[in-house]
Design a protein around this motif. Structure first.
Motif, PDB file in Angstrom:
ATOM      1  N   ASN A  32       0.830  -1.205   0.000  1.00  0.00           N
ATOM      2  CA  ASN A  32       0.000   0.000   0.000  1.00  0.00           C
ATOM      3  C   ASN A  32       0.867   1.259   0.000  1.00  0.00           C
ATOM      4  O   ASN A  32       0.611   2.196  -0.758  1.00  0.00           O
ATOM      5  CB  ASN A  32      -0.944   0.020   1.210  1.00  0.00           C
ATOM      6  CG  ASN A  32      -2.068  -0.974   1.095  1.00  0.00           C
ATOM      7  OD1 ASN A  32      -2.424  -1.423   0.005  1.00  0.00           O
ATOM      8  ND2 ASN A  32      -2.648  -1.333   2.226  1.00  0.00           N
ATOM      9  N   ARG A  50      -6.228   0.779  -2.185  1.00  0.00           N
ATOM     10  CA  ARG A  50      -5.678   0.224  -0.946  1.00  0.00           C
ATOM     11  C   ARG A  50      -6.216  -1.184  -0.714  1.00  0.00           C
ATOM     12  O   ARG A  50      -7.387  -1.462  -0.921  1.00  0.00           O
ATOM     13  CB  ARG A  50      -6.068   1.118   0.224  1.00  0.00           C
ATOM     14  CG  ARG A  50      -5.578   0.631   1.565  1.00  0.00           C
ATOM     15  CD  ARG A  50      -5.979   1.632   2.658  1.00  0.00           C
ATOM     16  NE  ARG A  50      -5.393   1.251   3.918  1.00  0.00           N
ATOM     17  CZ  ARG A  50      -6.072   0.713   4.932  1.00  0.00           C
ATOM     18  NH1 ARG A  50      -7.371   0.505   4.829  1.00  0.00           N
ATOM     19  NH2 ARG A  50      -5.460   0.386   6.035  1.00  0.00           N
ATOM     20  N   VAL A 100      -4.990   5.579  -0.311  1.00  0.00           N
ATOM     21  CA  VAL A 100      -3.998   5.174   0.680  1.00  0.00           C
ATOM     22  C   VAL A 100      -3.568   6.409   1.467  1.00  0.00           C
ATOM     23  O   VAL A 100      -3.138   7.397   0.880  1.00  0.00           O
ATOM     24  CB  VAL A 100      -2.758   4.545   0.006  1.00  0.00           C
ATOM     25  CG1 VAL A 100      -1.702   4.196   1.043  1.00  0.00           C
ATOM     26  CG2 VAL A 100      -3.154   3.325  -0.794  1.00  0.00           C
TER      27      VAL A 100
END
Length: 139
Positions: A32, A50, A100
């Motif tokens: 991520n 993500r 993210v």
């Protein structure tokens, strides 16, 4: 003696399963973070989404441990930035950015590291107790 030994072995097996789960979690978090700035190359396309690890209980040495059963995408909306010159921008000039948050990922990483260390301490303590028990029985 047999009950103590088997109990210690089960404890170690449970802690080892949790360590493997946290290790897998850390790999997902690292992925991520590595993709936190990845945008789409096609106009209006979706960027990196993500990933979130999903854990489930599992049988380990006759007891219940844990394992990462799968990884699923986080359904949180993408952020957008106005960048009309970007090749990934839509018709209005907005670029979708990954969902993210590096701060959240850093906190998750720290939590996973602490959980890993705690389970490592469980294994070390169980081994020390086994060793001490054997020393006592020798006397």
């Amino acid at each position: 003696m047999a009950d103590i030994k088997s109990s210690s072995g089960v404890t170690q097996a449970i802690a080892a399963s949790a360590m493997r789960a946290q290790q897998a979690r850390m790999r997902i978090i690292a992925e991520n973070l590595a993709n936190s700035n990845s945008t789409s190359r096609s106009p209006g396309g979706d960027p990196y989404r993500r990933q979130v690890p999903i854990f489930q209980p599992t049988k380990v040495a006759g007891a219940t441990g844990v394992h990462m059963s799968r990884v699923q995408p986080d359904p949180t909306e993408f952020k957008t930035t106005y960048e009309p010159g970007n090749p990934g921008a839509d018709a209005k000039g907005y670029v979708k950015e990954p969902n993210v948050d590096p701060l959240i990922e850093a906190l998750d990483m720290k939590e996973a590291q602490r959980a890993y260390e705690a389970n490592l301490n469980v294994i070390e303590t169980a081994r020390a107790m086994d060793s001490r028990t054997l020393d006592l029985l020798k006397k």
